[in-house]
Scaffold this active site. Structure first.
Site, short mmCIF file in Angstrom:
data_model
loop_
_atom_site.label_atom_id
_atom_site.label_comp_id
_atom_site.label_asym_id
_atom_site.label_seq_id
_atom_site.Cartn_x
_atom_site.Cartn_y
_atom_site.Cartn_z
N GLU A 119 0.26 -13.46 15.42
CA GLU A 119 -1.01 -13.95 14.88
C GLU A 119 -1.72 -14.91 15.82
OE1 GLU A 119 -2.74 -13.09 12.39
OE2 GLU A 119 -1.55 -12.58 10.62
N LYS A 166 -0.05 -23.74 15.77
CA LYS A 166 1.32 -23.81 16.30
C LYS A 166 1.71 -22.44 16.87
CE LYS A 166 3.76 -21.37 13.17
NZ LYS A 166 4.87 -20.41 13.38
N ASP A 197 6.99 -27.44 12.93
CA ASP A 197 7.25 -26.01 13.09
C ASP A 197 7.50 -25.63 14.55
OD1 ASP A 197 7.57 -23.40 12.28
OD2 ASP A 197 5.58 -23.16 11.43
N LYS A 202 -0.46 -17.65 8.49
CA LYS A 202 -0.88 -18.70 9.40
C LYS A 202 -1.87 -18.11 10.40
CE LYS A 202 3.69 -20.76 8.86
NZ LYS A 202 5.00 -21.05 9.49
N GLY A 212 4.61 -24.18 7.15
CA GLY A 212 5.75 -24.94 7.64
C GLY A 212 6.78 -24.08 8.32
N TYR A 263 15.57 -7.07 7.69
CA TYR A 263 15.93 -8.46 7.46
C TYR A 263 16.76 -8.69 6.21
CZ TYR A 263 12.08 -8.83 10.78
OH TYR A 263 11.26 -8.66 11.86
N ARG A 313 0.84 -1.20 0.00
CA ARG A 313 0.00 0.00 0.00
C ARG A 313 0.88 1.25 0.00
NH1 ARG A 313 -2.73 -3.59 3.47
NH2 ARG A 313 -4.86 -4.07 2.79
#
Length: 322
Positions: free
Chosen positions: A269, A187, A239, A103, A132, A48, A31
């Site tokens: 999340e 997870k 994971d 996820k 994963g 990163y 955006r």
């Protein structure tokens, strides 16, 4: 092949970097108002990685959709429905294959993300999930890992694996979309619990958490119509190392920060997924003791230490009794 990546956060930017690295022509969408996108336009870097000049940056959703055959989506799971509504207004979206690289579950309904996407764009759209273990910080230093691609169409699954498999990421074919999506989302929840145990100096209980967590989520997948053995594969148990033990895991760090009384400023999340699991537990009438304990801590202000001690040190029972 041309690939568009929609979303320029940590994982989306990595997806663009990775798909370009293995030889695809890539466009990364963000955006115009996004700080992340503005930073990439100015420096082509984030905390990163650095993006090569061969990756195109674009703030037009229409152009990004028309550019590519394969569309990777990497945004917050809770934004997916509204984002899918936007995509539905773009005519060319119906002829594309979409890969969801996130996820989570829809917090308000407990709906899986592939279902959310299909509800908004129609059942005829090709949609797959990419799940994963693995962290951006390790991949960019050429530390390899294994991941899973899954969809309801095995030909789509095989095509995506063929296009994205490399020495850095070895892909497996996902055979159970329900199990892979639920496993990948939950997870993060188990990761939050692991962080809380770390913050309480109960790290030795993470072995019990791993054993009981897989058992709890496998029961859930079974009642939802998936294969309970999927939980013992890459999308969930596979994971755990990256989520329950890694210094890079946002969900683990969130759990630790929470019990230590510190603010954690990045997206975890698993928090929204805990809300979703409360709804799923009600819908399917299945007990989720670990998930419910986390709900009580985060949303009912129960004491974390007492709640987790009660969870793990409750009266004796048979280990594999439901």
């Amino acid at each position: 092949m041309r690939v568009s990546v929609l979303g320029c956060g940590r994982w989306g930017t990595f997806m663009a970097w990775y798909t370009n690295k293995i030889g695809h022509d890539v466009m990364l969408w963000g955006r115009e108002t996004s700080k992340s996108f503005a930073g990439l336009k100015e420096t082509r870097k984030n905390e990163y990685l650095s993006l090569p000049d061969t990756i195109k940056l674009c703030s037009s959703l229409d152009k990004s959709i028309s550019f590519a055959e394969l569309i990777i989506i990497s945004i917050s799971a809770q934004e997916l429905r509204s984002f899918a509504k936007q995509l539905n207004s773009i005519k060319e979206s119906q002829n594309k294959t979409f890969i969801l690289c996130m996820k989570g579950l829809e917090a308000s309904s407990g709906t899986r993300l592939s279902q959310v996407f299909s509800e908004e764009l129609g059942r005829n759209v090709n949609v797959a999930v990419w799940v994963g273990p693995g962290h951006v910080q390790e991949y960019v230093n050429n530390i390899p890992n294994c991941m899973v691609i899954g969809s309801e169409n095995v030909d789509i699954t095989k095509k995506i694996v063929q296009e994205f498999n490399s020495d850095l990421i070895r892909f497996y074919y996902g055979q159970d979309l329900i199990g892979n999506e639920i496993g990948a989302a939950t997870k993060n929840v188990i990761g939050i619990a692991a962080g809380m145990l770390d913050g309480l100096n109960y790290s030795s209980l993470k072995g019990s958490l791993m054993a009981r967590g897989t058992r709890e989520i496998s029961r859930l997948v079974r009642v939802m119509g998936g294969n309970e053995l999927t939980i013992y594969g890459l999308s969930h148990l596979g994971d755990y190392e990256a989520t329950l033990f890694s210094i890079h895991s946002n969900n683990r760090k969130f759990g630790q920060s929470y019990v230590e009384g510190e603010r954690f400023g990045k997206l975890a999340e698993g928090v929204s997924t805990i809300k979703a699991l409360k709804e799923i537990s009600r819908q399917y009438e299945v007990e989720l003791p670990i998930c419910n304990a986390l709900y009580e801590i985060l949303f009912e202000n129960k004491d974390a230490k007492a709640t987790l001690e009660n969870l793990f040190l409750r009266p004796v029972k048979f280990e594999f009794q439901n």
